[in-house]
Design an enzyme around this catalytic site. Structure first.
Site, PDB file in Angstrom:
ATOM      1  N   SER A  13       0.885  -1.268  -0.091  1.00  0.00           N
ATOM      2  CA  SER A  13       0.186   0.131  -0.052  1.00  0.00           C
ATOM      3  C   SER A  13       0.866   1.287  -0.059  1.00  0.00           C
ATOM      4  O   SER A  13       0.569   2.407  -0.630  1.00  0.00           O
ATOM      5  CB  SER A  13      -0.985   0.093   1.052  1.00  0.00           C
ATOM      6  OG  SER A  13      -0.277   0.357   2.433  1.00  0.00           O
ATOM      7  N   ASN A  14       2.026   1.209   0.799  1.00  0.00           N
ATOM      8  CA  ASN A  14       3.106   2.149   0.519  1.00  0.00           C
ATOM      9  C   ASN A  14       3.618   2.525  -0.732  1.00  0.00           C
ATOM     10  O   ASN A  14       3.610   3.571  -1.414  1.00  0.00           O
ATOM     11  CB  ASN A  14       4.107   2.175   1.513  1.00  0.00           C
ATOM     12  CG  ASN A  14       3.505   2.592   3.011  1.00  0.00           C
ATOM     13  OD1 ASN A  14       3.446   3.692   3.314  1.00  0.00           O
ATOM     14  ND2 ASN A  14       3.216   1.783   3.603  1.00  0.00           N
ATOM     15  N   MET A  90      11.019  -6.849   4.541  1.00  0.00           N
ATOM     16  CA  MET A  90      11.186  -7.245   5.977  1.00  0.00           C
ATOM     17  C   MET A  90      12.529  -8.025   5.873  1.00  0.00           C
ATOM     18  O   MET A  90      12.541  -9.008   6.545  1.00  0.00           O
ATOM     19  CB  MET A  90       9.924  -8.234   6.156  1.00  0.00           C
ATOM     20  CG  MET A  90       8.750  -7.331   6.305  1.00  0.00           C
ATOM     21  SD  MET A  90       8.609  -5.783   7.071  1.00  0.00           S
ATOM     22  CE  MET A  90       8.053  -6.399   8.724  1.00  0.00           C
ATOM     23  N   LEU A  92      16.940  -7.343   6.462  1.00  0.00           N
ATOM     24  CA  LEU A  92      18.058  -6.196   6.882  1.00  0.00           C
ATOM     25  C   LEU A  92      18.763  -6.003   5.667  1.00  0.00           C
ATOM     26  O   LEU A  92      19.040  -6.935   4.862  1.00  0.00           O
ATOM     27  CB  LEU A  92      18.973  -6.934   7.981  1.00  0.00           C
ATOM     28  CG  LEU A  92      18.652  -6.615   9.354  1.00  0.00           C
ATOM     29  CD1 LEU A  92      19.379  -7.399  10.251  1.00  0.00           C
ATOM     30  CD2 LEU A  92      18.404  -5.310   9.752  1.00  0.00           C
ATOM     31  N   ASN A 107      13.994   4.289   5.100  1.00  0.00           N
ATOM     32  CA  ASN A 107      12.661   3.302   5.529  1.00  0.00           C
ATOM     33  C   ASN A 107      11.591   3.934   6.365  1.00  0.00           C
ATOM     34  O   ASN A 107      11.987   5.001   6.828  1.00  0.00           O
ATOM     35  CB  ASN A 107      13.403   2.302   6.546  1.00  0.00           C
ATOM     36  CG  ASN A 107      12.339   1.083   6.966  1.00  0.00           C
ATOM     37  OD1 ASN A 107      11.850   0.469   6.243  1.00  0.00           O
ATOM     38  ND2 ASN A 107      12.572   0.566   8.181  1.00  0.00           N
ATOM     39  N   HIS A 109       8.649   2.957   9.319  1.00  0.00           N
ATOM     40  CA  HIS A 109       8.318   1.923  10.405  1.00  0.00           C
ATOM     41  C   HIS A 109       7.271   2.329  11.004  1.00  0.00           C
ATOM     42  O   HIS A 109       7.007   3.523  11.504  1.00  0.00           O
ATOM     43  CB  HIS A 109       9.682   1.756  11.359  1.00  0.00           C
ATOM     44  CG  HIS A 109       9.526   0.736  12.157  1.00  0.00           C
ATOM     45  ND1 HIS A 109       9.787  -0.616  11.902  1.00  0.00           N
ATOM     46  CD2 HIS A 109       9.226   0.875  13.656  1.00  0.00           C
ATOM     47  CE1 HIS A 109       9.377  -1.349  12.928  1.00  0.00           C
ATOM     48  NE2 HIS A 109       9.157  -0.490  13.996  1.00  0.00           N
TER      49      HIS A 109
HETATM   50  C1  GAR Z   1       4.170  -0.786   6.845  1.00  0.00           C
HETATM   51  O1  GAR Z   1       3.280  -0.630   7.716  1.00  0.00           O
HETATM   52  C2  GAR Z   1       5.589  -0.564   7.099  1.00  0.00           C
HETATM   53  O2  GAR Z   1       5.827   0.690   8.158  1.00  0.00           O
HETATM   54  C3  GAR Z   1       6.001  -1.930   7.819  1.00  0.00           C
HETATM   55  O3  GAR Z   1       5.198  -2.782   6.891  1.00  0.00           O
HETATM   56  C4  GAR Z   1       4.101  -2.116   6.461  1.00  0.00           C
HETATM   57  C5  GAR Z   1       4.090  -2.470   4.768  1.00  0.00           C
HETATM   58  O4  GAR Z   1       2.594  -2.001   4.535  1.00  0.00           O
HETATM   59  N1  GAR Z   1       7.564  -1.965   7.806  1.00  0.00           N
HETATM   60  C6  GAR Z   1       8.122  -2.349   8.756  1.00  0.00           C
HETATM   61  O5  GAR Z   1       7.503  -2.783   9.625  1.00  0.00           O
HETATM   62  C7  GAR Z   1       9.598  -2.562   8.732  1.00  0.00           C
HETATM   63  N2  GAR Z   1      10.139  -2.805   9.823  1.00  0.00           N
HETATM   64  P1  GAR Z   1       2.488  -2.074   2.786  1.00  0.00           P
HETATM   65  O6  GAR Z   1       2.989  -3.453   2.351  1.00  0.00           O
HETATM   66  O7  GAR Z   1       0.939  -2.016   2.952  1.00  0.00           O
HETATM   67  O8  GAR Z   1       3.089  -0.894   2.440  1.00  0.00           O
END
Ligand code: GAR
Length: 187
Positions: A13-14, A90, A92, A107, A109
């Site tokens: 979604s991001n 997800m 490193l 990134n 978070h």
């Molecule tokens: C988001 O909430 C992002 O902040 C998180 O994964 C989600 C991805 O959502 N990232 C982490 O936890 C990194 N440590 P999306 O696939 O819908 O963009």
């Protein structure tokens, strides 16, 4: 326009919010590549829909993390990528990508770092009983969600509920990320 690669492991979604911001001119950038470690990531469908090429790189098909990142790096260099934007990626980031893109990996978070780094940050926050959590955009270093902070926004925990709070966090992520990147790219 700044050429960026978005890395995602999940729903994306991001990724979509950033692709939209590039398209409507809110972000002076072009997503030249989606990179994913997960062949079944929904982000791949989202990329296809908006005509952005997706590079699927399953880590298991490489003998080492360096070889895995080297394969990604070759593709980034071929597409002249200037910045790496992690959006739910997800894994490193290792020395190969860190040294090729010094201070150029960002990134997002879903917590107010340094609280609740790592996986399931929203679940961790709710299990801890905090009333306010949030979103952090930061530069990536070798640690887990530890690099210098660029932007943060607080989000109230909704009814102690993971699903409702996740929805509120995502809504904030989708504008905080494009604003923070826009600021960064104009420096
Ligand atoms: C988001 O909430 C992002 O902040 C998180 O994964 C989600 C991805 O959502 N990232 C982490 O936890 C990194 N440590 P999306 O696939 O819908 O963009």
């Amino acid at each position: 326009k700044v050429k960026i690669a978005v890395f995602a492991s999940g729903s994306g979604s991001n990724f979509s919010a950033l692709a939209e911001a590039c398209k409507n001119g809110e972000l002076n950038a072009e997503i030249v590549l989606l990179v994913t470690n997960k062949p079944d990531a929904y982000a791949i469908e989202r990329a296809k829909k908006v005509g952005i090429s997706a590079l699927v790189v399953p880590p298991k098909s490489f003998e080492s993390k360096d070889a895995y990142e080297q394969a990604i790096l070759s593709a980034l260099q071929e597409s002249e990528v200037e910045w790496i934007v992690l959006a739910g990626y997800m894994r490193l980031i290792g020395p190969v990508l860190l040294s090729a893109y010094p201070s150029k990996i960002i990134n997002i978070h879903p917590s107010l770092l340094p609280s609740f780094p790592g996986k399931d940050a929203i679940g961790q926050a709710i299990a801890h009983g905090v009333k306010v959590t949030g979103v952090t955009v930061h530069l990536v270093d070798a640690g887990m969600d530890t690099g210098p902070i660029i932007a943060q926004h607080a989000v109230d925990v909704v009814d102690g509920d993971v699903e409702k709070t996740t929805e509120a966090i995502h809504a904030v992520e989708h504008y905080l990320y494009k604003d923070a990147l826009s600021e960064l790219f104009s420096r």
